[in-house]
Design an enzyme around this catalytic site. Structure first.
Site, short mmCIF file in Angstrom:
data_model
loop_
_atom_site.label_atom_id
_atom_site.label_comp_id
_atom_site.label_asym_id
_atom_site.label_seq_id
_atom_site.Cartn_x
_atom_site.Cartn_y
_atom_site.Cartn_z
N GLY A 138 0.82 -1.26 0.08
CA GLY A 138 -0.06 0.04 0.04
C GLY A 138 0.84 1.19 -0.01
O GLY A 138 1.01 1.79 0.96
N TYR A 139 1.32 1.64 -1.27
CA TYR A 139 2.24 2.65 -1.32
C TYR A 139 1.48 3.77 -2.00
O TYR A 139 1.13 5.12 -1.54
CB TYR A 139 3.50 2.31 -1.97
CG TYR A 139 4.77 1.99 -0.94
CD1 TYR A 139 4.32 1.33 0.00
CD2 TYR A 139 5.83 2.28 -1.44
CE1 TYR A 139 5.52 0.93 0.86
CE2 TYR A 139 6.93 1.72 -0.53
CZ TYR A 139 6.75 1.21 0.74
OH TYR A 139 7.90 0.84 1.57
N THR A 155 -0.93 -4.03 -6.58
CA THR A 155 -0.61 -5.52 -7.40
C THR A 155 -1.00 -6.50 -6.69
O THR A 155 -0.67 -7.04 -5.54
CB THR A 155 0.72 -5.53 -7.83
OG1 THR A 155 1.08 -4.26 -8.53
CG2 THR A 155 0.81 -6.60 -8.82
N GLU A 171 13.36 -3.65 -3.65
CA GLU A 171 12.19 -3.93 -4.78
C GLU A 171 13.15 -3.88 -6.11
O GLU A 171 12.81 -4.50 -7.04
CB GLU A 171 11.28 -2.85 -4.72
CG GLU A 171 10.18 -2.87 -5.94
CD GLU A 171 9.26 -1.68 -5.86
OE1 GLU A 171 9.56 -0.61 -5.13
OE2 GLU A 171 8.45 -1.77 -6.68
N ASN A 218 10.95 5.67 -15.19
CA ASN A 218 12.12 5.76 -15.87
C ASN A 218 12.55 7.48 -15.32
O ASN A 218 13.82 7.65 -15.51
CB ASN A 218 12.24 5.53 -17.27
CG ASN A 218 12.29 3.77 -17.25
OD1 ASN A 218 12.22 3.17 -16.19
ND2 ASN A 218 12.73 3.38 -18.33
N GLU A 219 11.59 8.25 -15.71
CA GLU A 219 11.91 9.83 -15.33
C GLU A 219 12.48 10.03 -13.98
O GLU A 219 13.36 10.61 -13.88
CB GLU A 219 10.55 10.52 -15.71
CG GLU A 219 10.16 10.77 -17.01
CD GLU A 219 9.36 9.28 -17.38
OE1 GLU A 219 9.10 8.48 -16.70
OE2 GLU A 219 9.42 9.12 -18.87
#
Lengths: 399, 365
Positions: free
Chosen positions: A127-128, A161, A244, A383-384
């Protein structure tokens, strides 16, 4: 400088290969190869197979029941697992939460939750992210207010997820709204069966149900489910994110994907010749292969340098960016390779459309996978964001 | 030179855009996507009444348009709204083949909105080669298999290509037949498509059909030229929607206390998308404006457009998703469908590489 594996590493690779050959059920690898969903039961079965070998928690220290592999061993395992189309280990509990509990959790939390993880008793989700807090995670708003022996949690998480399978969620919550954003966040473990929690599916563009929204309405959480200290959650969250990002380069997935592309392109005919003999397509494949070979060595250099069980720093961001670009390029090649047969679509989300599809090369739903894997450059720090980290560290001197 | 649309085309564009904006919302379209037949008959009929199908045919064929820019205008609007009804395959390709074969009655029915067609030409191993036909015809009976036949289940008639003579890849010797949907020996195995609508694998086992033409390749190459141009125009419309949605999102989505479009890393990529949009628009104009030129010039412009739209389309679809972030990955958001339309267009009528090679070959000719 020696680019080859040591004898010990080769012996380990043989052991992993034998395990994959003997223990990985064929119906499971067939599903993974064709891009099918394994489902909760299948995933738990694979976890149990790994656990009986003592390989379910490769990154955990031995004292917690882990394999305590070094970085090279983990890399070998991941490469072989991808080559054999083994399922991934669901990372949320085993690879993400566990290191946090091992470093910051209480003895009681460690003794209770870690064995349950190995035994497959809990399915954890993360839960982020929130609707307003994605790349800017520290701006999260889900609120937890202490009342006696409980926290009362209100708010919303998103992109959760496999939350539909979960009975537990670890959450970042705001416990102090009046200080600098990063200093008012706490790390809570929440039982998904608590009254006031609602999980709603989000259907992705390829028709899959992978992610969810999770709503919290006056949810009571016992204070013993706080990890570490109140308002120190951001430190734990950052620690978790470095874990992660192990296997972030996805070399094994890319290698397996590239092999599949070549297999398809040798069978597919274009203008009377195999597609693989077409100079334009062959050039596209070669370009990716050249990039992948270099990245595989970057990956080995970086993980060799990282201490056993540790996590790399800014180099992980570089591997994330390059690794996802390569994986997405391979997905693009696969959809090109199958030609008009990229268009058919079986979706679990559209009722009655789970029909058998024409698939002359046994390629699976390559176009759906192309779309699904656009997520790779978005999640886990886009990626940014990674480029921002690289620029900040390398140009500004220090993290 | 004059780049303005004629008054008639401008009116068609305006009325079509208004209709689709009012009647074809994301929610409506997402509901149609889940229908078992993959389309809305109501939308089909209403768009036919607006003149969408008539605009695809010349006056001699019973329509009121039929030129490159008539067709480009229609398909750009259909693409802009992500329309999944089979105007490309049923009306344009099927209809124009019948028109070329003087099937006046059926064309009239098509323009009125009362007919559905499917063109069964591609085969499991033909990829993008238009002359690759293995399906045979012998004593008037058709035998073979056709791949990814769009709209086959909804069609009243199928137009089937078959090899009457010559080798599998010869241009000469391809005949076209009209086959009724309930013909004996015809098997249709349908499935949904990733970008909406339905297609089927079609098996022909001694099927009888009515001969349309013995010079099938000439008819197909003219109609496929039209269709490829129309596909480029449709993709251009979809790309315009993706660009607009992304532009809006960058202006409204805030992270780190400011709109994300104020980050130069994103602003410059938005600028690149806008530059590519202009390139794509010009490529479509080149293709539509050269449709009546000699075949080589026509096809060079079409291949140039399809290659450029393939490249620019990929950039715009991928960058739009990336700059939106997770929201663009959700099925219910407009961009998800639009991005699928753009990308899947690369799999129709030859992909980016196919048209690059064709352009090289035509340039050398």
């Amino acid at each position: 400088m020696d680019l080859s594996y040591t004898d010990e590493e080769l012996a380990f690779r043989d052991e992993v290969r034998a395990f994959m050959r003997d223990e990985l059920p064929k119906e499971m690898s067939d599903k993974i190869r064709l891009g099918d969903e394994l489902g909760k039961e299948g995933q738990e079965k694979w976890h149990a197979i790994l656990n009986s070998k003592g390989w379910l928690a490769p990154n955990w220290p031995k004292k917690f029941g882990g394999a305590e592999w070094n970085a090279v061993q983990r890399h070998i395992f991941e490469e072989e697992a991808a080559a054999h189309h083994a399922p991934r280990i669901v990372p949320f509990g085993l690879s993400m939460l566990a290191p946090v509990l091992q470093k910051f959790g209480s003895k009681e939390q460690q003794d209770y939750w870690l064995p349950r993880l190995l035994e497959g008793k809990d399915w954890w989700c993360q839960g982020y992210s929130e609707p307003g807090a994605g790349s800017d995670l520290a701006s999260l708003k889900t609120r937890a207010v202490r009342e006696g022996d409980h926290y009362i949690v209100n708010g919303q998480k998103t992109w959760t997820t496999l939350g539909q399978h979960a009975n537990m969620i670890f959450c970042l919550v705001r416990t102090d709204p009046d200080v600098k954003q990063q200093e008012g966040i706490s790390f809570l473990l929440i039982d998904m069966n608590t009254p006031g929690i609602e999980v709603r599916p989000i259907i992705l563009l390829d028709g899959t149900h992978e992610v969810n929204e999770v709503f919290f309405d006056d949810v009571k959480v016992p204070v013993e489910n706080l990890v570490g200290e109140e308002n120190k959650g951001w430190t734990y969250a950052k620690y978790l994110l470095t874990h992660e990002r192990t296997n972030i380069a996805g070399v094994g997935f890319s290698q397996a994907g590239l092999n599949t592309v070549k297999r398809i392109a040798r069978a597919e005919m274009a203008g009377g010749k195999p597609l693989m003999a077409n100079p334009h397509f062959a050039a596209r494949v070669a370009q990716v292969e050249i990039d992948l070979k270099a990245m595989a060595t970057s990956n080995m250099r970086i993980i060799s340098a990282a201490a056993a069980g540790g996590a790399p720093g800014v180099e992980a961001s570089m591997l994330k960016v390059k690794g996802t670009i390569i994986r997405q390029e391979i997905n693009d090649l696969a959809r090109r390779a199958v030609g008009p047969y990229a268009m058919p679509f079986a979706s679990e989300a559209i009722e009655g459309s789970n029909e058998a599809l024409p698939d002359p090369h046994e390629a699976g739903p390559v176009a759906a996978q192309y779309f699904n894997n656009r997520k790779l450059s978005i999640f886990g720090g886009s990626n940014e964001i990674q480029r921002g980290i690289i620029a900040k560290v390398m140009m500004g001197g220090g993290q | 030179m004059n780049f303005d649309l004629t008054e008639e085309r401008q009116m068609l564009q305006d009325s079509l855009r208004r209709y689709l904006r009012e009647k074809y919302s994301t929610a409506t379209r997402n509901e149609i996507l889940e229908r078992p037949n993959g389309m809305s008959e109501e939308v089909w009929t209403q768009l036919a009444e607006l003149g969408v199908i008539g605009a695809m045919f010349t006056e001699e064929q019973g329509g009121f348009g039929g030129a490159g820019f008539d067709i480009a205008v229609v398909f750009e609007e259909l693409g802009r709204a992500g329309v999944i009804e089979p105007f490309m395959d049923s009306a344009l390709i099927g209809g124009r083949i019948l028109a070329a074969c003087d099937k006046t009655d059926l064309v009239e029915e098509m323009i009125g909105g009362g007919l559905q067609l499917a063109v069964a030409h591609g085969e499991p191993t033909s990829r993008y080669d238009m002359s690759h036909v293995r399906t045979s015809v012998d004593g008037g009976k058709l035998n073979g298999r056709k791949a990814v036949v769009m709209n086959a289940e909804n069609a009243d008639h199928l137009i089937v290509s078959a090899r009457a003579s010559g080798d599998v890849a010869d241009e000469a010797g391809i005949a076209l037949y009209l086959v009724a949907k309930d013909a004996a020996g015809l098997t249709i195995q349908g499935y949904p498509l990733l970008a909406g609508g339905r297609a089927a694998e079609v098996t022909l086992d001694g099927v009888e059909g009515e001969l349309l033409t013995e010079d099938g390749f000439a008819v197909l190459s003219d109609v496929m030229a039209l269709a490829t141009m129309a596909q480029c125009a449709e993709t251009l419309g979809a790309m315009d929607t993706a660009t607009r949605l992304t532009n809006d999102y960058l202006g409204t989505r805030k992270q780190f206390g400011r709109p994300i479009g104020t980050f130069q890393a994103l602003a410059h990529r938005m600028a690149d998308m806008l530059i590519e949009m202009e390139q794509a628009r010009s490529a479509v104009i080149n293709a539509a404006g050269n449709l009546r030129e000699e075949t080589r010039i026509r096809d060079m412009n079409i291949s140039a457009a399809k290659n450029l739209l393939g490249r620019a389309g990929r950039l715009i679809a991928e960058e739009s998703i990336q700059m939106h972030g997770g929201i663009a990955m959700t099925q219910e958001y407009e961009l998800a469908h639009i991005a699928k339309r753009i990308t899947m267009a690369d799999h129709r009528f030859g992909d980016t590489d196919h048209h690059l090679e064709r352009f090289i070959a035509l340039s050398a000719a």
